[in-house]
Design an enzyme around this catalytic site. Structure first.
Site, PDB file in Angstrom:
ATOM      1  N   GLU A   3      -8.815  -5.599  -5.944  1.00  0.00           N
ATOM      2  CA  GLU A   3      -8.420  -4.191  -5.860  1.00  0.00           C
ATOM      3  C   GLU A   3      -8.587  -3.484  -7.195  1.00  0.00           C
ATOM      4  OE1 GLU A   3      -4.815  -3.281  -3.369  1.00  0.00           O
ATOM      5  OE2 GLU A   3      -4.397  -5.383  -3.827  1.00  0.00           O
ATOM      6  N   HIS A   8      -7.483  -5.694  -0.798  1.00  0.00           N
ATOM      7  CA  HIS A   8      -6.325  -4.910  -0.375  1.00  0.00           C
ATOM      8  C   HIS A   8      -5.709  -5.435   0.918  1.00  0.00           C
ATOM      9  CE1 HIS A   8      -3.798  -1.345  -0.635  1.00  0.00           C
ATOM     10  NE2 HIS A   8      -4.063  -1.057   0.630  1.00  0.00           N
ATOM     11  N   SER A  55       0.840  -1.194   0.000  1.00  0.00           N
ATOM     12  CA  SER A  55       0.000   0.000   0.000  1.00  0.00           C
ATOM     13  C   SER A  55       0.885   1.258   0.000  1.00  0.00           C
ATOM     14  CB  SER A  55      -0.961  -0.032   1.195  1.00  0.00           C
ATOM     15  OG  SER A  55      -1.966   0.933   1.066  1.00  0.00           O
TER      16      SER A  55
END
Length: 273
Positions: free
Chosen positions: A214, A252, A153
């Site tokens: 995602e 995610h 991330s």
């Protein structure tokens, strides 16, 4: 807890220390294989967001490296970089993993508040390169030719910042679900300067990944990652070997254990030099 005869669980052969740099405090978690180190030392994986995934990666390596000829995972030292928190994440990561960009470039905060302070990526990379890595190399048997940095991330975004600005700092760059949209203008500017840093002796392997769920057209993570890989692979004389993986049915958060399992194989695999 009603009884006093319970003891804290400690992962074998793990250590911790606190380091400070420019008045910022970091909690460093280190795991060392039980095996005798090779003559060249163990591969090293520098793991961002150490509070959330250090134990997962340590145990994954401990289990899978028992049979490297079958799993492709070799014993490695894990160096988790975390903060003073019992939670999985700390707001300080927003500063350490990012550059300053106009507010207009940032996504909206789902909590409806301002984002924490940002803009400390260069300082954090200085800490890794000039303070943390030398200390780890001094205290543990590290193979300095096989060092990886792993982030997810915003951590994945920082991994790309490191690759584009200091490609010689590590030999493996693993960027999971990288938040390219967060600092995209900075990334593109750094990418333009990267060819001047590609010396003939550079041999870098980069892995960009996402979870299938995602890829929902909000931030175009897959498209941006694939485009970056194509550009990186075309630079210089093949000094950067970039690849992409998408993990089915993962979002995610759920993608992290899968990414760790694949990432440790990528980080520790033997390559011809």
């Amino acid at each position: 807890m009603k009884s006093t005869d319970y003891q804290a669980v400690v992962i074998p052969r793990t250590y911790s220390k606190i380091m400070t740099y420019n008045e910022r405090e970091y909690h460093i978690f280190i795991s060392v294989p039980a095996e005798t180190p090779p003559e060249s030392g163990f591969p090293a994986i520098y793991l961002l967001d150490g509070n959330s995934v250090f134990a997962t990666m340590t145990e994954a390596i401990r289990i899978q490296s028992r049979g490297p000829e079958r799993t492709g995972v070799y014993p490695a030292i894990v160096v988790g970089i975390g903060y003073s928190t019992d939670g999985p994440f700390h707001p300080a990561r927003f500063y350490d993993y990012t550059y300053e960009v106009p507010v207009s470039e940032l996504p909206g905060n789902p909590k409806g508040t301002d984002w924490p302070q940002m803009g400390g990526a260069d300082q954090f990379l200085d800490f890794l390169e000039y303070e943390l890595k030398p200390r780890i190399e001094q205290d543990f048997p590290i193979d300095r030719t096989q060092q990886a940095i792993f982030g997810h991330s915003l951590g994945g975004l920082f991994v790309l910042h490191a690759l584009l600005s200091r490609p010689h700092a590590f030999q493996r760059y693993i960027a999971g679900s990288p938040s390219i949209h967060w600092n995209e203008s900075v990334l593109l500017a750094k990418e333009l300067q990267l060819p001047s840093l590609l010396t003939e002796d550079l041999d870098v392997h980069a892995l960009l990944t996402i979870g299938e769920l995602e890829n929902d057209s909000r931030f175009f993570v897959k498209e941006k990652s694939l485009a970056m890989i194509e550009r990186l692979s075309s630079m210089g004389h093949g000094q950067i070997k970039a690849s992409f993986k998408e993990y089915p049915d993962e979002n995610h958060s759920s993608v992290l254990p899968v990414l760790i399992s694949q990432g440790i194989k990528f980080a520790t695999k033997k390559t011809a030099r």
